[in-house]
Structure formats: C-alpha cells, structure tokens
Design a protein around this motif. Structure first.
Motif, mmCIF file in Angstrom:
data_model
loop_
_atom_site.group_PDB
_atom_site.id
_atom_site.type_symbol
_atom_site.label_atom_id
_atom_site.label_comp_id
_atom_site.label_asym_id
_atom_site.label_seq_id
_atom_site.Cartn_x
_atom_site.Cartn_y
_atom_site.Cartn_z
ATOM 1 N N TYR A 1 -1.320 -1.449 12.983
ATOM 2 C CA TYR A 1 -0.566 -2.256 12.015
ATOM 3 C C TYR A 1 0.434 -3.195 12.686
ATOM 4 C CZ TYR A 1 -2.221 1.459 8.847
ATOM 5 O OH TYR A 1 -2.978 2.356 8.155
ATOM 6 N N ARG B 1 0.837 -1.194 0.000
ATOM 7 C CA ARG B 1 0.000 0.000 0.000
ATOM 8 C C ARG B 1 0.874 1.246 0.000
ATOM 9 N NH1 ARG B 1 -0.724 5.120 2.386
ATOM 10 N NH2 ARG B 1 -2.902 5.732 2.135
ATOM 11 N N PHE C 1 -5.199 -1.788 7.284
ATOM 12 C CA PHE C 1 -5.180 -2.754 8.395
ATOM 13 C C PHE C 1 -5.945 -4.019 8.004
ATOM 14 C CE2 PHE C 1 -7.166 -4.756 12.037
ATOM 15 C CZ PHE C 1 -6.093 -4.926 12.904
ATOM 16 N N GLN C 2 -7.134 -3.844 7.455
ATOM 17 C CA GLN C 2 -7.944 -5.004 7.082
ATOM 18 C C GLN C 2 -7.262 -5.832 5.995
ATOM 19 O OE1 GLN C 2 -11.670 -3.196 5.991
ATOM 20 N NE2 GLN C 2 -12.160 -2.602 8.094
ATOM 21 N N ALA C 3 -6.599 -5.145 5.043
ATOM 22 C CA ALA C 3 -5.925 -5.862 3.960
ATOM 23 C C ALA C 3 -4.709 -6.631 4.465
ATOM 24 C CB ALA C 3 -5.525 -4.882 2.862
ATOM 25 N N PRO D 1 -7.395 2.806 7.496
ATOM 26 C CA PRO D 1 -8.132 1.688 8.097
ATOM 27 C C PRO D 1 -8.251 0.495 7.158
ATOM 28 C CG PRO D 1 -9.212 3.761 8.605
ATOM 29 C CD PRO D 1 -8.137 4.082 7.609
ATOM 30 N N ALA D 2 -8.432 0.754 5.852
ATOM 31 C CA ALA D 2 -8.521 -0.353 4.895
ATOM 32 C C ALA D 2 -7.201 -1.108 4.806
ATOM 33 C CB ALA D 2 -8.924 0.178 3.516
ATOM 34 N N ILE E 1 -0.089 -6.987 13.208
ATOM 35 C CA ILE E 1 -0.058 -7.951 12.109
ATOM 36 C C ILE E 1 1.297 -7.974 11.426
ATOM 37 C CG2 ILE E 1 -1.149 -8.619 9.934
ATOM 38 C CD1 ILE E 1 -3.554 -6.824 10.970
ATOM 39 N N GLN F 1 -4.468 -7.806 7.462
ATOM 40 C CA GLN F 1 -5.038 -8.887 8.276
ATOM 41 C C GLN F 1 -5.512 -10.043 7.408
ATOM 42 O OE1 GLN F 1 -8.633 -7.871 10.556
ATOM 43 N NE2 GLN F 1 -7.627 -8.720 12.354
ATOM 44 N N SER F 2 -6.114 -9.731 6.262
ATOM 45 C CA SER F 2 -6.663 -10.768 5.395
ATOM 46 C C SER F 2 -5.618 -11.397 4.477
ATOM 47 C CB SER F 2 -7.780 -10.184 4.533
ATOM 48 O OG SER F 2 -7.245 -9.263 3.578
#
Length: 273
Positions: free
Chosen positions: A226, A177, A202-204, A199-200, A229, A206-207
């Motif tokens: 962050y 990113r 962090f989710q990316a 915020p997106a 992870i 994580q996934s």
C-alpha cells in the motif's frame, strides 16, 4: 535350520504380515483429512502465517489423527466465501475474522472488534470468563459452525490515504476500505465505505477506485504494498482497538470428533490467542 523351526518361523512371519495388512486400513480409517480454507493469500505476514500455524498445530496435537491441509483464498473458494463453504461442508474449517460476516448477523461483529471497544486481553476475558463463548457458539450454530477465536492482531492503524488528512472534514466523501463495526463508524463520518480483500484494496488504490483504506497494520500491510500508492499512513486507529482472528469448524464434522480430538482443536486455537 530344522524343518520344525523353519515352519514355525514361516508361520510367525505370515501372521505378522497379515496383522500388518489388517492394521494399516484400520489406522487409515482413523485419520480425518480436513481442508482449511482461508480469507488470506498463503503465508501473508500476520493472518496467513497464523492460519498455517493453526493447521500444523491441529495436526500435531491430534497426533496426526486430523490432517489439516491449508488452501489460501481463491484456491477452493474466494476469501469472502469461506463462511458459507464450511457451513455447507465444502471444507471442514476456515481461518478468517468475525468482522467479515456482518451480512450474516450483526451480532457476529461483536466477537471481532468494536470502535473504542475491547482490547485483545479484554476480548479474551469476555470470551473465556464473561459468557462470550456461549453467545458465540449460539450464533454460529445457526450457520452449522463451531467457532473459536484463535489470535488477535491487536490495535489496528487508521489507514493509508492518498492525500494528507488535517481535519475530520477531510474525511468526508473519501472512498474508504474498511470492515465490521468500524465501517459503520466511518459511514457516520461521511466516508463512502467499501468492503474488499487486502489484495483488492491495493488494486483499488492503484486505479483510484479508493482514496484510502485500512487493512491490519505495518507488518501485513507492507507486504501488500500500500505504501507504494498511498503515502500518508496514520496512527492510532480507533475503529479496531483489537481485531480477533477466528477458526470455525463445520458443526457436524466437529460433533463427529471423539472428545480428545475436540480438545486438540480447542487447544490448538487457544495456543494462538
């Protein structure tokens, strides 16, 4: 009380009440209620806090004649929609960074940051004394915006990585990113660059949709989690030796201001630089 004095006092009170009744709408009509949309979660350490400070300072320096109410990303429009929202008049001003608007014009990216480029004091010098503001105004006027730089995060870090990096070759193929001109540098290093909000990111991570990414620096990034992870955090970053924050005002709304209120907006932005 004598009848004459009573009538005189009553008349005075009636005139005063009428004056108050007439004055209130006149004062109210002179107050502009502006909506500030931002690219950040509300009170995010760093830019989110700065956005609220700017809203408060415009209100204060205008003597309350411009009341600025802040709306965080997603409350009126998404964070990546603030540029268009203000240009189209959905809101009166926004707080974000020039690095987000490369799809509008590549030239905009120069006002935010450049790999191996200007530091924050150098960026300010160019804008104030080197003709940068005139170019900034010219480009943003095409989108019905009046722009101001209003802060700088300083040097940003290289980023958070799920795996350890030991050489340039380790960067190749990483889903990463980043934004602005830094993203083009990363692409040339063989990284698969994606643009997204903090915020997106962090989710990316994580996934597993991202292998790594950079956002701002320790203060802001820690609040977004962050480190939970991606355990490898690298410094220095060369993609953004400085990262300017900006406020842009709907050009029609700005031009409608009297000169003293234009000065209040300008001074409020400059106070955060």
């Amino acid at each position: 009380m004598k009848r004459r004095d009573f009538l005189k006092a009553g008349a005075t009170g009636t005139v005063a009440a009428a004056a108050t009744t007439l004055a209130a709408p006149a004062i109210a009509q002179d107050v502009r209620q502006w909506r500030m949309v931002t690219a950040w979660p509300k009170n995010l350490p760093g830019p989110g806090v700065a956005a609220q400070m700017l809203a408060d300072r415009i209100t204060a320096l205008s003597g309350g004649r411009i009341e600025v109410k802040l709306f965080a990303a997603g409350e009126i429009v998404p964070g990546n929609g603030v540029f268009d929202a203000v240009g189209q008049g959905t809101a009166e001003l926004y707080h974000a960074v020039p690095a987000y608007w490369g799809s509008k014009s590549k030239g905009i990216l120069l006002f935010g940051s450049q790999p191996f480029g200007l530091t924050a004091p150098e960026q300010a010098g160019w804008m104030i004394h080197g003709g940068g503001q005139a170019l900034y105004d010219e480009i943003y006027a095409r989108f019905n915006l009046k722009p101001f730089l209003c802060g700088n995060s300083g040097p940003q870090w290289a980023g958070w990585f799920r795996t350890e990096i030991n050489s340039v070759d380790d960067l190749k193929g990483l889903k990463f990113r980043s934004t602005g001109l830094a993203s083009e540098m990363c692409s040339k290093l063989g990284m698969a660059v994606q643009a997204m909000s903090g915020p997106a990111m962090f989710q990316a991570l994580q996934s597993g949709a991202l292998d790594a990414g950079e956002f701002i620096g320790p203060w802001t990034d820690s609040a977004l989690g962050y480190y939970q992870i991606a355990k490898n955090y690298y410094w220095p970053g060369v993609g953004e030796p400085s990262s300017a924050e900006e406020c842009a005002v709907n050009l029609e709304a700005y031009n409608d201001l009297p000169d003293d209120l234009k000065e209040a907006v300008q001074r409020a932005c400059a106070s955060l630089y």
